[in-house]
Design a protein around this motif. Structure first.
Motif, PDB file in Angstrom:
ATOM      1  N   GLY A   1      10.904  10.466  -4.862  1.00  0.00           N
ATOM      2  CA  GLY A   1      10.415   9.395  -3.816  1.00  0.00           C
ATOM      3  C   GLY A   1       9.795   8.231  -4.839  1.00  0.00           C
ATOM      4  O   GLY A   1      10.102   8.249  -6.052  1.00  0.00           O
ATOM      5  N   THR A   2       9.052   7.620  -4.352  1.00  0.00           N
ATOM      6  CA  THR A   2       8.421   6.271  -5.102  1.00  0.00           C
ATOM      7  C   THR A   2       6.797   6.033  -4.921  1.00  0.00           C
ATOM      8  O   THR A   2       6.334   6.050  -3.836  1.00  0.00           O
ATOM      9  CB  THR A   2       9.335   4.845  -4.579  1.00  0.00           C
ATOM     10  N   MET A   3       6.338   5.487  -6.152  1.00  0.00           N
ATOM     11  CA  MET A   3       5.140   5.168  -5.785  1.00  0.00           C
ATOM     12  C   MET A   3       5.167   3.620  -5.431  1.00  0.00           C
ATOM     13  O   MET A   3       5.667   2.708  -5.947  1.00  0.00           O
ATOM     14  CB  MET A   3       4.469   5.030  -7.294  1.00  0.00           C
ATOM     15  N   ILE A   4       4.253   3.435  -4.428  1.00  0.00           N
ATOM     16  CA  ILE A   4       4.321   2.117  -3.618  1.00  0.00           C
ATOM     17  C   ILE A   4       3.200   1.314  -4.559  1.00  0.00           C
ATOM     18  O   ILE A   4       2.106   1.597  -4.277  1.00  0.00           O
ATOM     19  CB  ILE A   4       4.231   1.996  -2.442  1.00  0.00           C
ATOM     20  N   GLU A   5       3.539   0.294  -5.443  1.00  0.00           N
ATOM     21  CA  GLU A   5       2.295  -0.452  -5.939  1.00  0.00           C
ATOM     22  C   GLU A   5       2.593  -1.912  -6.097  1.00  0.00           C
ATOM     23  O   GLU A   5       1.556  -2.380  -6.667  1.00  0.00           O
ATOM     24  CB  GLU A   5       2.475   0.229  -7.594  1.00  0.00           C
ATOM     25  N   THR A   6       3.481  -2.250  -5.360  1.00  0.00           N
ATOM     26  CA  THR A   6       3.746  -3.767  -5.425  1.00  0.00           C
ATOM     27  C   THR A   6       3.881  -4.267  -3.886  1.00  0.00           C
ATOM     28  O   THR A   6       4.381  -3.436  -3.012  1.00  0.00           O
ATOM     29  CB  THR A   6       5.078  -4.064  -6.253  1.00  0.00           C
ATOM     30  N   PRO A   7       3.408  -5.390  -3.523  1.00  0.00           N
ATOM     31  CA  PRO A   7       3.420  -6.189  -2.248  1.00  0.00           C
ATOM     32  C   PRO A   7       4.872  -6.327  -1.663  1.00  0.00           C
ATOM     33  O   PRO A   7       5.060  -5.769  -0.662  1.00  0.00           O
ATOM     34  CB  PRO A   7       2.938  -7.334  -2.410  1.00  0.00           C
ATOM     35  N   ARG A   8       5.885  -6.299  -2.592  1.00  0.00           N
ATOM     36  CA  ARG A   8       7.261  -6.460  -2.098  1.00  0.00           C
ATOM     37  C   ARG A   8       7.731  -5.035  -1.671  1.00  0.00           C
ATOM     38  O   ARG A   8       8.432  -4.820  -0.672  1.00  0.00           O
ATOM     39  CB  ARG A   8       8.003  -6.659  -3.313  1.00  0.00           C
ATOM     40  N   ALA A   9       7.315  -3.953  -2.370  1.00  0.00           N
ATOM     41  CA  ALA A   9       7.579  -2.745  -2.025  1.00  0.00           C
ATOM     42  C   ALA A   9       7.194  -2.183  -0.686  1.00  0.00           C
ATOM     43  O   ALA A   9       7.470  -1.793   0.201  1.00  0.00           O
ATOM     44  CB  ALA A   9       7.026  -1.403  -2.958  1.00  0.00           C
ATOM     45  N   CYS A  10       5.898  -2.635  -0.288  1.00  0.00           N
ATOM     46  CA  CYS A  10       5.167  -2.413   0.888  1.00  0.00           C
ATOM     47  C   CYS A  10       5.910  -3.204   2.073  1.00  0.00           C
ATOM     48  O   CYS A  10       6.260  -2.633   3.016  1.00  0.00           O
ATOM     49  CB  CYS A  10       3.773  -3.332   1.132  1.00  0.00           C
ATOM     50  N   LEU A  11       6.434  -4.357   1.543  1.00  0.00           N
ATOM     51  CA  LEU A  11       7.380  -5.003   2.840  1.00  0.00           C
ATOM     52  C   LEU A  11       8.707  -4.851   2.848  1.00  0.00           C
ATOM     53  O   LEU A  11       9.345  -4.713   3.983  1.00  0.00           O
ATOM     54  CB  LEU A  11       7.375  -6.594   2.513  1.00  0.00           C
ATOM     55  N   ARG A  12       9.088  -4.010   1.885  1.00  0.00           N
ATOM     56  CA  ARG A  12      10.586  -3.324   1.844  1.00  0.00           C
ATOM     57  C   ARG A  12      10.280  -1.983   2.249  1.00  0.00           C
ATOM     58  O   ARG A  12      11.554  -1.301   2.055  1.00  0.00           O
ATOM     59  CB  ARG A  12      11.348  -3.662   0.640  1.00  0.00           C
ATOM     60  N   ALA A  13       9.447  -1.458   2.677  1.00  0.00           N
ATOM     61  CA  ALA A  13       9.139  -0.073   2.800  1.00  0.00           C
ATOM     62  C   ALA A  13      10.485   0.666   3.895  1.00  0.00           C
ATOM     63  O   ALA A  13      10.700   1.812   3.669  1.00  0.00           O
ATOM     64  CB  ALA A  13       7.738   0.392   3.396  1.00  0.00           C
ATOM     65  N   GLY A  14      10.711  -0.017   4.703  1.00  0.00           N
ATOM     66  CA  GLY A  14      11.723   0.424   5.739  1.00  0.00           C
ATOM     67  C   GLY A  14      13.054   0.715   5.184  1.00  0.00           C
ATOM     68  O   GLY A  14      13.550   1.740   5.397  1.00  0.00           O
ATOM     69  N   GLU A  15      13.366  -0.295   4.313  1.00  0.00           N
ATOM     70  CA  GLU A  15      14.574  -0.052   3.542  1.00  0.00           C
ATOM     71  C   GLU A  15      14.649   0.916   2.484  1.00  0.00           C
ATOM     72  O   GLU A  15      15.544   1.806   2.222  1.00  0.00           O
ATOM     73  CB  GLU A  15      15.071  -1.576   2.825  1.00  0.00           C
ATOM     74  N   LEU A  16      13.361   0.891   1.766  1.00  0.00           N
ATOM     75  CA  LEU A  16      13.262   2.095   0.890  1.00  0.00           C
ATOM     76  C   LEU A  16      13.333   3.533   1.380  1.00  0.00           C
ATOM     77  O   LEU A  16      13.780   4.444   0.825  1.00  0.00           O
ATOM     78  CB  LEU A  16      11.632   2.018   0.180  1.00  0.00           C
ATOM     79  N   ALA A  17      12.547   3.652   2.645  1.00  0.00           N
ATOM     80  CA  ALA A  17      12.710   4.967   3.331  1.00  0.00           C
ATOM     81  C   ALA A  17      14.028   5.565   3.656  1.00  0.00           C
ATOM     82  O   ALA A  17      14.402   6.793   3.979  1.00  0.00           O
ATOM     83  CB  ALA A  17      11.785   4.965   4.475  1.00  0.00           C
ATOM     84  N   LYS A  18      15.014   4.701   3.667  1.00  0.00           N
ATOM     85  CA  LYS A  18      16.406   5.080   3.862  1.00  0.00           C
ATOM     86  C   LYS A  18      16.813   6.170   2.900  1.00  0.00           C
ATOM     87  O   LYS A  18      17.573   7.183   3.172  1.00  0.00           O
ATOM     88  CB  LYS A  18      17.385   3.832   3.749  1.00  0.00           C
ATOM     89  N   THR A  19      16.534   6.078   1.593  1.00  0.00           N
ATOM     90  CA  THR A  19      16.658   6.921   0.704  1.00  0.00           C
ATOM     91  C   THR A  19      15.626   7.780  -0.283  1.00  0.00           C
ATOM     92  O   THR A  19      15.729   8.747  -0.876  1.00  0.00           O
ATOM     93  CB  THR A  19      17.434   6.287  -0.454  1.00  0.00           C
ATOM     94  N   ALA A  20      14.286   7.089  -0.073  1.00  0.00           N
ATOM     95  CA  ALA A  20      13.127   7.769  -0.692  1.00  0.00           C
ATOM     96  C   ALA A  20      12.618   8.839   0.409  1.00  0.00           C
ATOM     97  O   ALA A  20      12.513   8.482   1.531  1.00  0.00           O
ATOM     98  CB  ALA A  20      12.163   6.796  -1.050  1.00  0.00           C
TER      99      ALA A  20
END
Length: 174
Positions: free
Chosen positions: A38-57
């Motif tokens: 998984g990933t540590m969400i620590e940047t605003p960009r990661a927050c906004l891209r969370a849906g995409e990140l959740a496909k593999t995280a």
């Protein structure tokens, strides 16, 4: 847990490397070890891209110390000289490194949690860092749909009590 990720392409490159190493260890030892990435969400960009990140995280853990710094453009190390005045003048409701800034950082967390759950309903989403031991922050995290907190050992009793209270407050039908 991969830190400071900004998007899916970056996460997928790191996850592929983790998977290759896990496979190499399994081949070498004839033993497969269960793991998740998984990933540590620590940047605003990661927050906004969370849906995409959740496909593999497979999980998210918000690193709110760094997320607060990147969202508010404040260095925790330097802010001590002026944060008291920011709170006194109403610029911020509280020290954002002690209690989560619900209007700014909190909204990014809510967006990320909602987008992560929309893509992967069973994704585990939690919090680690100073805010994980703050009762007011824990109540907010519960409302935002986070499922765990990870804090330093001396904060565990307070965090457990705050989590139980938040769960009771937000219990369906109440």
């Amino acid at each position: 847990m991969t830190p400071l990720i900004i998007g899916k392409v970056e996460f997928d490159l790191i996850k592929a490397r983790v998977d290759r190493v896990a496979q190499a260890v399994a081949t070498e030892t004839n033993e497969t070890i269960a793991y998740s990435v998984g990933t540590m969400i620590e940047t605003p960009r990661a927050c906004l891209r969370a849906g995409e990140l959740a496909k593999t995280a497979e999980f998210f853990s918000f690193g709110t110390n760094d997320l607060t710094q990147t969202c508010l453009a404040l260095s925790r190390d330097d802010a001590g000289s002026f944060l008291g005045e920011y709170v006194a003048k109403g610029i911020l409701p509280a020290n954002p490194f002690a209690t989560i800034d619900q209007e700014g950082v909190g909204e990014l967390i809510e967006i990320a949690a909602a987008r992560g759950h929309a893509m992967r309903p069973d994704i585990k989403i939690g919090i680690c860092g100073e805010h994980a031991g703050d009762p007011a922050s824990i109540g907010f995290f519960d409302k935002a749909g986070l499922t765990y907190v990870s804090c330093s050992p001396f904060r565990v009793p307070v965090a457990r009590l705050a989590a139980a209270q938040a769960a009771l407050r937000h219990k369906p039908g109440k």
